[in-house]
Write an enzyme that holds these catalytic residues in place. Structure first.
Site, PDB file in Angstrom:
ATOM      1  N   SER B  22      16.602   3.841 -35.119  1.00  0.00           N
ATOM      2  CA  SER B  22      15.240   3.593 -35.618  1.00  0.00           C
ATOM      3  C   SER B  22      14.610   4.960 -35.983  1.00  0.00           C
ATOM      4  CB  SER B  22      14.638   2.474 -34.893  1.00  0.00           C
ATOM      5  OG  SER B  22      14.377   3.076 -33.474  1.00  0.00           O
ATOM      6  N   THR B  47      10.677   1.491 -36.751  1.00  0.00           N
ATOM      7  CA  THR B  47      10.044   0.458 -35.962  1.00  0.00           C
ATOM      8  C   THR B  47       8.862  -0.103 -36.894  1.00  0.00           C
ATOM      9  OG1 THR B  47      10.482   1.473 -33.910  1.00  0.00           O
ATOM     10  CG2 THR B  47       8.648   0.085 -33.945  1.00  0.00           C
ATOM     11  N   GLY B  73       4.308   8.309 -33.959  1.00  0.00           N
ATOM     12  CA  GLY B  73       3.556   7.235 -33.580  1.00  0.00           C
ATOM     13  C   GLY B  73       3.408   6.108 -34.592  1.00  0.00           C
ATOM     14  N   LEU B  74       4.657   5.802 -34.739  1.00  0.00           N
ATOM     15  CA  LEU B  74       4.900   4.519 -35.223  1.00  0.00           C
ATOM     16  C   LEU B  74       4.423   4.160 -36.593  1.00  0.00           C
ATOM     17  CD1 LEU B  74       5.135   2.122 -32.092  1.00  0.00           C
ATOM     18  CD2 LEU B  74       7.060   3.541 -33.087  1.00  0.00           C
ATOM     19  N   CYS B 131       8.889   3.664 -27.081  1.00  0.00           N
ATOM     20  CA  CYS B 131       8.350   4.811 -27.826  1.00  0.00           C
ATOM     21  C   CYS B 131       7.583   5.442 -26.870  1.00  0.00           C
ATOM     22  CB  CYS B 131       7.717   4.049 -29.085  1.00  0.00           C
ATOM     23  SG  CYS B 131       7.030   5.576 -30.221  1.00  0.00           S
ATOM     24  N   ASN B 191      16.121   6.184 -26.171  1.00  0.00           N
ATOM     25  CA  ASN B 191      15.185   6.754 -26.877  1.00  0.00           C
ATOM     26  C   ASN B 191      15.093   8.192 -26.724  1.00  0.00           C
ATOM     27  OD1 ASN B 191      13.188   7.221 -28.721  1.00  0.00           O
ATOM     28  ND2 ASN B 191      12.208   5.209 -28.458  1.00  0.00           N
ATOM     29  N   GLY B 264      20.404   9.648 -35.313  1.00  0.00           N
ATOM     30  CA  GLY B 264      19.302   9.839 -35.845  1.00  0.00           C
ATOM     31  C   GLY B 264      18.907  11.079 -36.304  1.00  0.00           C
TER      32      GLY B 264
END
Lengths: 263, 305
Positions: B22, B47, B73-74, B131, B191, B264
């Site tokens: 992700s 995400t 920061g998503l 996260c 993560n 990733g």
């Protein structure tokens, strides 16, 4: 839609052009045809983790199709790259959206007090000269290059621009060539309302240029840069605010309309 | 001998164990011109949150030795826009789609998961409980919150639920056991690692938020350890994640106990690496006369008796 390719290509040469500056020429075959000014490639350098973005400095049909990149040795990646003289390199590109080559201003109906033709004004700071160099060869209306650097030894390709028919205005921070100071000092005096602006350089310079363009109501394009990992829009590292929206420099840019950029 | 790369992850049939990680593969469909997306085991989206999110200020990326430090920061378009746009394109690719979800509270996780669960084309939800880039605390540092979110999401969704954890917890075993007891169908370990880099020219941190998460080849041994420890304590399957650059790296995670792996940073370097890793896994297992990749999941634990 895309014509980007991720492949190993042969180095034609990788040579020093001046002080810390190198020109890297890669044989890419037909890929050169889909390259336009302002676009870039991600280049893999052995020994560092991420590929690096390099703006296209030239693309032509020589030796069956080549692209060239200009770079300055500034860190570990470019240092390693400058020592590779032959062999293969991994390249992904061409990437991003480049400069619009069609005039922005000519379509406006001429009024009485501003009836001169629109001129293309190209502005480069430092290694921003790379994408401006490619652009200069493709723009039809050739007017003035404003080019600022730290010192005379940082000014590149001046003869090429002159041969193409550009008037060249120079500045250096130390006064070793041209005007002493920043190129934006001269640009702010000489830029005209109906000019179309094309700019590439360090962010502080671009901020200044955006300010000048806004004050004079000049339209144009600027090429932005930020740290990026992938060059494809996936890492979202290079986000920038364009017209109050998040855009990716790598995918939606690196070239944006001057009036849309918020720096 | 031809090796069978099929695995079953929490009821999802994967043609091979290689997934995207992700936040490293966009919404999943954008690279169709560069690689054959339908060769992937599954696609894990970036995400998604309930409302759209702008993400953090620049700079967001810094390269470190053998890895990347990030503080994105998503940034995402929000769950409703995701459903209207990317989801439809994703579901046409023909591989399982796992949607990563985060929120700033348990109710946000639950609501987002509920909205997604009403749609077709989603094979599972991965809860990003880890996260490190939100200003508030990391959810998986609070076992009660982990349990509340997992139970809440299971109540509103029939989809398999996978929980992705930060490796920086006091005890990875404790937290995966809590997640399993709360009803999770699988876990992703792990993560990025909270990390920092400083520019010695400017004397400033290299990221806008000072600290970020580090990923890439440099973290792999630490994440292999997380998978190994968790495998001994839980029954639900594990997605191994952390610095997988090659087929060898992926097999290391599988030997430690991962049923699947997610890739990733390597795909940020080149998306083609995803396909290369799948081919390398097959080559290595065929060279070793392994009939099915399933035969080697977690066997490093078994060999120790």
């Amino acid at each position: 839609m895309y014509k980007r390719v991720d492949k190993n290509y042969r180095i034609v040469y990788n040579k020093k052009v001046q002080s810390h500056y190198f020109e890297l020429k890669i044989k890419v075959g037909d890929v050169y045809k889909s390259c336009s000014p302002g676009q870039f490639f991600m280049i893999g350098v052995p020994g560092v983790f991420l590929r690096r973005p390099f703006g296209i400095c030239d693309a032509d049909d020589g030796e069956g199709g080549c692209v060239s990149f200009l770079y300055k040795v500034v860190g570990k990646g470019t240092k390693i790259l400058s020592n590779i003289k032959s062999g293969m390199l991994q390249l992904l590109g061409p990437l991003g959206k480049g400069y619009d080559l069609e005039p922005l201003v000519n379509i406006i109906v001429c009024d009485n007090d501003a009836c001169d033709n629109s001129n293309n004004v190209i502005v480069a700071g430092g290694t921003g000269i790379a994408s401006i160099h490619f652009l200069a060869s493709r723009l039809k209306n050739k007017s003035t290059l404003y080019y600022g650097a730290k010192s005379e030894s940082d000014l590149l390709y001046l003869d090429n621009f002159r041969k193409l028919g550009w008037k060249v205005v120079l500045s250096t921070e130390d006064g070793s060539k041209g005007y002493k100071g920043y190129i934006t000092d001269i640009l702010s005096k000489q830029l005209k309302k109906r000019d179309t602006l094309f700019a590439c350089g360090p962010t502080p310079m671009l901020k200044e240029i955006l300010e000048i363009a806004r004050k004079k109501n000049v339209l144009g394009f600027a090429s932005l840069e930020e740290k990026m990992a992938c060059g494809l829009g996936n890492c979202q590292g290079c986000a920038v605010k364009i017209n109050r929206q998040n855009k990716m420099i790598c995918k939606d840019g690196p070239v944006f309309k001057v009036e849309d950029i918020e720096l | 001998m031809k090796t069978d790369l099929n695995v079953n992850f929490a009821g999802i049939k994967l043609k091979n164990p290689v997934l995207t990680a992700s936040g490293t593969f966009g919404y999943g469909y954008e690279l169709a011109d560069l690689i054959s997306l339908n060769e992937l085991g599954a696609i894990v989206t970036k995400t998604i949150t309930l409302e759209s999110c702008d993400g953090n200020l620049q700079p967001r990326i810094a390269e470190v030795e053998s890895g990347i430090l990030n503080t994105i920061g998503l940034q995402n378009i929000g769950v409703r826009a995701f459903i209207e746009g990317p989801l439809e394109k994703l579901s046409k690719i023909g591989v399982p789609v796992i949607v990563s979800v985060a929120g700033s509270s348990p109710s946000e996780y639950i609501e987002t998961a509920e909205i997604l669960s009403m749609k077709n084309g989603i094979s599972a939800i991965e809860l990003n409980l880890s996260c490190p880039n939100l200003k508030k605390r990391i959810i998986c540092h609070d076992l009660r919150l982990v349990s509340e979110i997992v139970r809440g999401v299971k109540n509103v969704s029939k989809l398999p639920i996978i929980a992705k954890f930060s490796p920086l917890v006091t005890d990875i075993v404790e937290i995966v056991v809590v997640a399993q007891d709360s009803g999770v169908d699988g876990v992703t370990l792990a993560n990025t690692y909270p990390a920092m880099a400083i520019d010695i020219e400017t004397f400033k941190p290299k990221l806008s938020t000072f600290k970020g998460g580090v990923s890439g080849a440099c973290i792999r041994p630490m994440s292999v350890r997380c998978v190994y420890d968790a495998y001994q304590s839980i029954k639900v399957p594990i997605i191994g994640c952390g610095g997988i650059m090659t087929g060898e790296d992926a097999i290391e995670f599988i030997l430690a106990g991962a049923t699947a792996v997610s890739v990733g940073s390597s795909s940020l370097v080149s998306p083609k690496n995803l396909i290369k890793i799948i081919c390398e896994i097959k080559d290595i297992l065929e060279r070793k006369n392994i009939k099915s990749v399933k035969d080697i999941i977690g066997i490093v634990n078994k060999s120790l008796g």
